[in-house]
Design an enzyme around this catalytic site. Structure first.
Site, PDB file in Angstrom:
ATOM      1  N   LEU A   1       0.812  -1.220   0.000  1.00 46.99           N
ATOM      2  CA  LEU A   1       0.000   0.000   0.000  1.00 46.99           C
ATOM      3  C   LEU A   1       0.847   1.272   0.000  1.00 46.99           C
ATOM      4  CD1 LEU A   1      -2.757  -1.007   2.604  1.00 46.99           C
ATOM      5  CD2 LEU A   1      -2.759  -1.335   0.119  1.00 46.99           C
TER       6      LEU A   1
ATOM      7  N   HIS B   1      -3.354   4.399  -2.400  1.00 48.34           N
ATOM      8  CA  HIS B   1      -4.364   3.495  -1.814  1.00 48.34           C
ATOM      9  C   HIS B   1      -5.032   4.166  -0.610  1.00 48.34           C
ATOM     10  CE1 HIS B   1      -1.598   0.223  -3.517  1.00 48.34           C
ATOM     11  NE2 HIS B   1      -2.739   0.039  -4.139  1.00 48.34           N
TER      12      HIS B   1
ATOM     13  N   GLN C   1      -4.237 -12.701 -12.918  1.00 51.82           N
ATOM     14  CA  GLN C   1      -4.118 -11.513 -13.769  1.00 51.82           C
ATOM     15  C   GLN C   1      -2.676 -11.244 -14.192  1.00 51.82           C
ATOM     16  OE1 GLN C   1      -5.729  -8.904 -10.490  1.00 51.82           O
ATOM     17  NE2 GLN C   1      -4.390  -7.385 -11.425  1.00 51.82           N
TER      18      GLN C   1
ATOM     19  N   GLN D   1      -8.405  -0.470 -16.775  1.00 53.67           N
ATOM     20  CA  GLN D   1      -9.036  -1.379 -15.795  1.00 53.67           C
ATOM     21  C   GLN D   1     -10.347  -0.779 -15.276  1.00 53.67           C
ATOM     22  OE1 GLN D   1      -7.002  -3.674 -12.493  1.00 53.67           O
ATOM     23  NE2 GLN D   1      -7.607  -1.892 -11.318  1.00 53.67           N
TER      24      GLN D   1
ATOM     25  N   SER E   1       2.620   3.798  -7.405  1.00 48.59           N
ATOM     26  CA  SER E   1       2.354   2.415  -7.791  1.00 48.59           C
ATOM     27  C   SER E   1       3.135   1.503  -6.854  1.00 48.59           C
ATOM     28  CB  SER E   1       2.832   2.202  -9.229  1.00 48.59           C
ATOM     29  OG  SER E   1       2.959   0.829  -9.499  1.00 48.59           O
TER      30      SER E   1
ATOM     31  N   ARG F   1       4.608  -1.001  -7.725  1.00 48.33           N
ATOM     32  CA  ARG F   1       5.820  -1.390  -8.457  1.00 48.33           C
ATOM     33  C   ARG F   1       6.968  -0.406  -8.245  1.00 48.33           C
ATOM     34  NH1 ARG F   1       4.253  -5.367 -12.445  1.00 48.33           N
ATOM     35  NH2 ARG F   1       2.009  -5.456 -12.390  1.00 48.33           N
TER      36      ARG F   1
HETATM   37  O1  PAF Z   1      -5.645  -2.628  -9.406  1.00 48.09           O
HETATM   38  C1  PAF Z   1      -5.331  -3.611  -8.712  1.00 48.09           C
HETATM   39  O2  PAF Z   1      -4.599  -3.521  -7.732  1.00 48.09           O
HETATM   40  C2  PAF Z   1      -5.872  -4.982  -9.113  1.00 48.09           C
HETATM   41  O3  PAF Z   1      -5.947  -5.120 -10.489  1.00 48.09           O
HETATM   42  C3  PAF Z   1      -7.214  -5.312  -8.438  1.00 48.09           C
HETATM   43  C4  PAF Z   1      -8.317  -4.377  -8.901  1.00 48.09           C
HETATM   44  C5  PAF Z   1      -7.071  -5.241  -6.935  1.00 48.09           C
HETATM   45  C6  PAF Z   1      -7.637  -6.735  -8.800  1.00 48.09           C
HETATM   46  O4  PAF Z   1      -6.696  -7.672  -8.381  1.00 48.09           O
END
Ligand code: PAF
Length: 282
Positions: free
Chosen positions: A33, A37, A61, A155, A187, A189
């Site tokens: 986080l 977030h 995913q 998304q 992010s 990442r």
């Molecule tokens: O955006 C994300 O962190 C992910 O794609 C999500 C929406 C939590 C689904 O795993």
């Protein structure tokens, strides 16, 4: 601070809220986080009586096994951060079995073509995985409002489509991109970047801002070529794509149409880490 590892345990709490017709706000995440977030959580806290945060690194995913392996997992740190923000947030941090019950596979989704653009082109199967987990999580949490960041704009549009097509009773709420002071979009990442790369990555937003300026007077193709040329000058970066697309259909802009809203979307590698970002060109 309540951390639930099974849907059953979480639902004992959420059922009480649902029976009392309380509004449930939901922030789905994959953990690691950051302030972005927390801003989604703050918005949920201000608009709902109950806020649920999910932390789950969703295997279906990821189209790249190495990326899944290296994805940061920092549950203890995440819980401490959330606790500082608000002790009443319900955290759902399941294991893979609690979600997939031994069948860790995606369902197939038709998002009317939204899935064939940008991220969908470069990450085959990614949006089937996202649809699978988000649909499952909505079913578990039964939120009134669900919060998604605009950093993952494609998304966001795909989730809106999922909700409309499957008639899921939830309001999807878009939250603005949260940026570091350098301009780099927050992010999970970013945690994997060296200090040097993190500093250099401010270039992404700088070029997006320049692209926005140019789009006022130049065609989408000219702006795209400008971005491609800029990244060629910076050898530490590998541009995967830059695309100017219609916000609704996500189709590439061939000729500007006044009534449409466009966005510039980018995916770029630095130190083998893939970063995405986007900017409204309005
Ligand atoms: O955006 C994300 O962190 C992910 O794609 C999500 C929406 C939590 C689904 O795993």
């Amino acid at each position: 601070m309540p951390v639930f590892h099974t849907q059953k345990a979480l639902q004992i709490e959420t059922k009480i809220a649902l029976n009392q017709s309380k509004k449930i706000g939901f922030v789905p995440t994959m953990g690691a986080l950051h302030q972005g977030h927390l801003s989604l959580l703050e918005e949920s806290l201000s608009e709902n009586e109950i806020t649920v945060l999910s932390i789950f690194v969703n295997p279906t995913q990821f189209n790249n096994a190495d990326d899944l392996k290296k994805y940061p997992r920092t549950l203890e740190k995440d819980v401490a951060l959330v606790k500082k923000l608000n002790k009443n947030i319900l955290i759902y941090a399941p294991c893979v079995t609690d979600i997939y019950e031994g069948h860790t596979i995606s369902a197939s989704f038709d998002y009317d073509g939204l899935e064939n653009q940008m991220e969908g082109k470069h990450r085959p199967g990614h949006f089937d995985g996202v649809g699978t987990i988000v649909k499952k999580l909505f079913d578990i949490v039964k939120p009134t409002n669900a919060y998604f960041g605009e950093k993952d704009f494609q998304q966001l549009q795909i989730i809106r489509k999922l909700v409309a097509k499957h008639k899921i009773p939830v309001n999807v709420i878009a939250c603005e991109i949260y940026r570091e002071t350098s301009g780099l979009a927050m992010s999970s990442r970013n945690e994997r970047l060296s200090e040097k790369a993190r500093k250099e990555s401010k270039l992404i937003y700088k070029i997006l801002l320049q692209a926005k300026d140019k789009f006022m007077v130049k065609s989408a193709q000219e702006v795209t070529q400008f971005v491609e040329r800029e990244f060629k000058k910076h050898k530490n970066f590998t541009l995967e794509y830059f695309d100017i697309a219609d916000e609704e259909t996500l189709l590439t802009c061939k000729r500007k149409i006044k009534s449409k809203n466009y966005r510039g979307f980018i995916a770029v590698f630095i130190e083998n880490i893939r970063l995405i970002d986007n900017i409204s060109l309005k």
